[in-house]
Design an enzyme around this catalytic site. Sequence first.
Site, PDB file in Angstrom:
ATOM      1  N   LEU A  61       0.335   1.396   3.014  1.00 40.18           N
ATOM      2  CA  LEU A  61      -0.718   2.151   2.743  1.00 40.18           C
ATOM      3  C   LEU A  61      -2.297   1.805   2.664  1.00 40.18           C
ATOM      4  CD1 LEU A  61      -1.636   5.253   2.322  1.00 40.18           C
ATOM      5  CD2 LEU A  61      -0.993   5.209  -0.142  1.00 40.18           C
ATOM      6  N   THR A  81      -8.738  -6.766  -0.246  1.00 39.65           N
ATOM      7  CA  THR A  81      -7.773  -8.018  -0.859  1.00 39.65           C
ATOM      8  C   THR A  81      -6.476  -7.841  -0.543  1.00 39.65           C
ATOM      9  OG1 THR A  81      -7.622  -6.823  -3.171  1.00 39.65           O
ATOM     10  CG2 THR A  81      -9.940  -7.801  -2.512  1.00 39.65           C
ATOM     11  N   ASP A 100      -4.890 -12.002  -6.526  1.00 38.19           N
ATOM     12  CA  ASP A 100      -3.676 -11.858  -7.058  1.00 38.19           C
ATOM     13  C   ASP A 100      -3.934 -10.935  -8.353  1.00 38.19           C
ATOM     14  OD1 ASP A 100      -1.256 -11.754  -8.572  1.00 38.19           O
ATOM     15  OD2 ASP A 100      -0.881 -13.609  -8.574  1.00 38.19           O
ATOM     16  N   ASN A 103      -4.224  -0.095  -5.338  1.00 38.91           N
ATOM     17  CA  ASN A 103      -3.320   0.398  -4.358  1.00 38.91           C
ATOM     18  C   ASN A 103      -2.043  -0.704  -4.608  1.00 38.91           C
ATOM     19  OD1 ASN A 103      -2.003   1.202  -1.696  1.00 38.91           O
ATOM     20  ND2 ASN A 103      -2.185  -0.755  -1.256  1.00 38.91           N
ATOM     21  N   SER A 116      -0.602   6.022  -7.364  1.00 41.54           N
ATOM     22  CA  SER A 116       0.696   6.044  -8.182  1.00 41.54           C
ATOM     23  C   SER A 116       1.720   6.757  -7.241  1.00 41.54           C
ATOM     24  CB  SER A 116       0.202   7.445  -9.422  1.00 41.54           C
ATOM     25  OG  SER A 116       1.482   7.465  -9.911  1.00 41.54           O
ATOM     26  N   TYR A 169      11.023   1.439 -11.816  1.00 41.45           N
ATOM     27  CA  TYR A 169       9.790   1.773 -10.992  1.00 41.45           C
ATOM     28  C   TYR A 169       9.060   2.861 -11.489  1.00 41.45           C
ATOM     29  CZ  TYR A 169       6.842   3.058  -7.039  1.00 41.45           C
ATOM     30  OH  TYR A 169       5.666   3.656  -6.264  1.00 41.45           O
ATOM     31  N   LYS A 227       5.185   3.479 -13.037  1.00 40.79           N
ATOM     32  CA  LYS A 227       4.295   4.532 -12.657  1.00 40.79           C
ATOM     33  C   LYS A 227       3.833   5.699 -13.752  1.00 40.79           C
ATOM     34  CE  LYS A 227       3.133   2.982  -8.450  1.00 40.79           C
ATOM     35  NZ  LYS A 227       1.696   2.486  -8.290  1.00 40.79           N
ATOM     36  N   THR A 259       6.201   3.727   5.337  1.00 42.79           N
ATOM     37  CA  THR A 259       5.720   2.383   5.275  1.00 42.79           C
ATOM     38  C   THR A 259       6.856   1.325   5.170  1.00 42.79           C
ATOM     39  OG1 THR A 259       5.526   2.136   3.079  1.00 42.79           O
ATOM     40  CG2 THR A 259       3.566   3.062   4.480  1.00 42.79           C
TER      41      THR A 259
END
Length: 271
Positions: free
Chosen positions: A14, A32, A56, A83, A134, A148, A152, A183
């Site tokens: 994304l 980045t 990083d 992101n 998110s 995970y 979030k 993705t």
Amino acid sequence: MGKIWLVTGVSRGLGREITRAALDAGETVVATARSADAVRDAFSGQHDRLHPLSLDITDAEAANRVAAETVERFGAIDVLVNNAGYAELGFFETFTDAAVRRQFEVNLFGAMNVARAVAPHMRARRSGLIVTISSVSGLVSNGGGSVYSASKFAVEGWMEGFAQELAPLGIRSLLVEPGMLRTDFMDRKSASFGTIGIADYAEAVAQYRAFVAGANGKQPGDPKLLAARIVALALQSEAPSRLVFGDDARQWAGAKIDQLRQEIARSADRG
């Protein structure tokens, strides 16, 4: 020159699509990833409004340097897109403590590092937009997604409150909560699985991993469409505070709201 964007996690997925959509809209993007070369490779050479930098996000000082360099070169950061992230997928007890902490180090504390680096520049100008990627997993958790989702859920709680702190200073916030996107997020580049074998979970874990493998590459959500929506909203003077993207995400979020309403009602009935 348009707006100045700072986007993390641009080398794929994304983040790459958001960067591409912003460039197509005439914007300038400081893009980045952990490797600036990976960003260059993702865009097949140089673009005069694309400026790759290595970052990083777990390194707070590096985030400060990137923010300062962006402002020094371009005068502002108009839009931050937090992101970068990844998923630990699997049952909670199959993860080591280190793996769980790494999930939070990237998804929560990494995003905080970048926001903490950028917010002072936005406050000084009384202007800016922070876009936080998110997930519907920040609203709804399921077996196999507990770690995970925990990261979030934390991102959601942080940004919901931080946005209210920033709003009087002219800084807007957009929380993006996609469903399943086509993705590479579910492959080995972006997802990791628990490493501890537990017999009680073995069958369920095998079924879950088969589900992930089968879904990878066939997810219903179009990342290009989401990227275009994010860029369009960023260019508006008024934007919603949340974007729940995808039929699956809207269904899951709606079901969670209905469940909460029922549980709240039952709590009232019990006195």
